[in-house]
Design an enzyme around this catalytic site. Sequence first.
Site, PDB file in Angstrom:
ATOM      1  N   HIS A  69       7.119  10.845  -6.437  1.00  0.00           N
ATOM      2  CA  HIS A  69       8.014   9.794  -6.925  1.00  0.00           C
ATOM      3  C   HIS A  69       7.314   8.447  -6.938  1.00  0.00           C
ATOM      4  O   HIS A  69       6.291   8.256  -6.264  1.00  0.00           O
ATOM      5  CB  HIS A  69       9.237   9.698  -6.011  1.00  0.00           C
ATOM      6  CG  HIS A  69       8.857   9.246  -4.636  1.00  0.00           C
ATOM      7  ND1 HIS A  69       8.396  10.121  -3.669  1.00  0.00           N
ATOM      8  CD2 HIS A  69       8.810   8.003  -4.076  1.00  0.00           C
ATOM      9  CE1 HIS A  69       8.093   9.438  -2.586  1.00  0.00           C
ATOM     10  NE2 HIS A  69       8.327   8.147  -2.799  1.00  0.00           N
ATOM     11  N   HIS A 151       3.419   2.765  -8.178  1.00  0.00           N
ATOM     12  CA  HIS A 151       2.486   3.888  -8.057  1.00  0.00           C
ATOM     13  C   HIS A 151       3.217   5.136  -7.607  1.00  0.00           C
ATOM     14  O   HIS A 151       4.366   5.068  -7.166  1.00  0.00           O
ATOM     15  CB  HIS A 151       1.419   3.542  -7.011  1.00  0.00           C
ATOM     16  CG  HIS A 151       2.013   3.402  -5.649  1.00  0.00           C
ATOM     17  ND1 HIS A 151       2.578   2.230  -5.205  1.00  0.00           N
ATOM     18  CD2 HIS A 151       2.206   4.307  -4.656  1.00  0.00           C
ATOM     19  CE1 HIS A 151       3.069   2.406  -3.982  1.00  0.00           C
ATOM     20  NE2 HIS A 151       2.858   3.664  -3.639  1.00  0.00           N
TER      21      HIS A 151
HETATM   22  P1  A2P Z   1       4.950   5.075  -1.217  1.00  0.00           P
HETATM   23  O1  A2P Z   1       6.041   4.562  -2.083  1.00  0.00           O
HETATM   24  O2  A2P Z   1       3.728   4.261  -1.292  1.00  0.00           O
HETATM   25  O3  A2P Z   1       4.645   6.525  -1.485  1.00  0.00           O
HETATM   26  P2  A2P Z   1       7.906   7.690   4.727  1.00  0.00           P
HETATM   27  O4  A2P Z   1       7.757   9.168   4.466  1.00  0.00           O
HETATM   28  O5  A2P Z   1       6.723   7.083   5.415  1.00  0.00           O
HETATM   29  O6  A2P Z   1       9.210   7.345   5.362  1.00  0.00           O
HETATM   30  O7  A2P Z   1       7.942   7.004   3.291  1.00  0.00           O
HETATM   31  C1  A2P Z   1       8.847   7.432   2.328  1.00  0.00           C
HETATM   32  C2  A2P Z   1       8.537   6.738   1.017  1.00  0.00           C
HETATM   33  O8  A2P Z   1       8.860   5.342   1.103  1.00  0.00           O
HETATM   34  C3  A2P Z   1       7.105   6.795   0.589  1.00  0.00           C
HETATM   35  O9  A2P Z   1       7.103   7.068  -0.788  1.00  0.00           O
HETATM   36  C4  A2P Z   1       6.525   5.463   0.974  1.00  0.00           C
HETATM   37  O10 A2P Z   1       5.414   4.946   0.329  1.00  0.00           O
HETATM   38  C5  A2P Z   1       7.723   4.556   0.848  1.00  0.00           C
HETATM   39  N1  A2P Z   1       7.658   3.491   1.857  1.00  0.00           N
HETATM   40  C6  A2P Z   1       7.628   3.650   3.198  1.00  0.00           C
HETATM   41  N2  A2P Z   1       7.630   2.453   3.828  1.00  0.00           N
HETATM   42  C7  A2P Z   1       7.637   1.508   2.848  1.00  0.00           C
HETATM   43  C8  A2P Z   1       7.628   0.071   2.832  1.00  0.00           C
HETATM   44  N3  A2P Z   1       7.621  -0.647   3.964  1.00  0.00           N
HETATM   45  N4  A2P Z   1       7.629  -0.546   1.635  1.00  0.00           N
HETATM   46  C9  A2P Z   1       7.643   0.149   0.491  1.00  0.00           C
HETATM   47  N5  A2P Z   1       7.645   1.495   0.431  1.00  0.00           N
HETATM   48  C10 A2P Z   1       7.644   2.175   1.589  1.00  0.00           C
END
Ligand code: A2P
Length: 220
Positions: A69, A151
Amino acid sequence: GSMEEVSLPLYFGWFLEYTFQDKLEVMAKDFLKTLGTLEAFKKHIRDFSGEGEEETNLEQYFQHKGPLHCTTKYCNYGKAKGAKEYAEKESVRQQYGSMTKLVIGALFITPRTMGVRVLLTQDQLQLWPDDTEEKADAGPEAELPPGSRAHITLGCAEGIKPVQTGPDLLEILQLQKQGQEGEKVQDLENGPLAYYGNGIWVLSFTEPLLAPALFSSYYK
Ligand code: A2P
């Protein structure tokens, strides 16, 4: 009321349609396989392996769980700043559950993450949150336009969280903005491959990929 607060998701984003998800994963694996065989990569293997190690299996190096995603807003079930405001945005309510096509411009790896860059359209930018960290992450020198960090995380090195992919992409965009094009390595099937130093490899797609995706949210 409190019901609304507990119903906020971990994050909102565009979720790749299943057949495209498979296609992208196959393409990423093929890329890693090819990259691992290139002399240019072997020369810089130290970026990805420990002292004395001559080889690295890149396909095992990057791991990921969950659906592919492009995160728009990380809400952390309401604990993240601006989560409620985002969920209540007119554009978010209206476009929730609708399909779009994401434009994928490049595939990149760093010693920490692997991902693809998403080039947002004006319509898609309406779903991008206002309180982004682009400015802070990019440092004082390079102010990048809203949505620059869009991304899809394809994988992370051991001990690295997917949240690292955004800053890694911003670092690449900052280098490009400063006029660095990287060291052109060679043309691969989908476009030119360049090395930016510090284990940063970028494959720029000659023809951007169009990825069908659903705007929705995720609860773990
Ligand atoms: P990304 O969007 O770069 O893939 P997690 O499994 O660590 O809880 O993360 C779930 C999703 O949310 C992932 O897709 C992750 O990164 C995104 N994510 C986690 N923390 C943040 C943050 N502080 N800001 C933006 N996106 C985040």
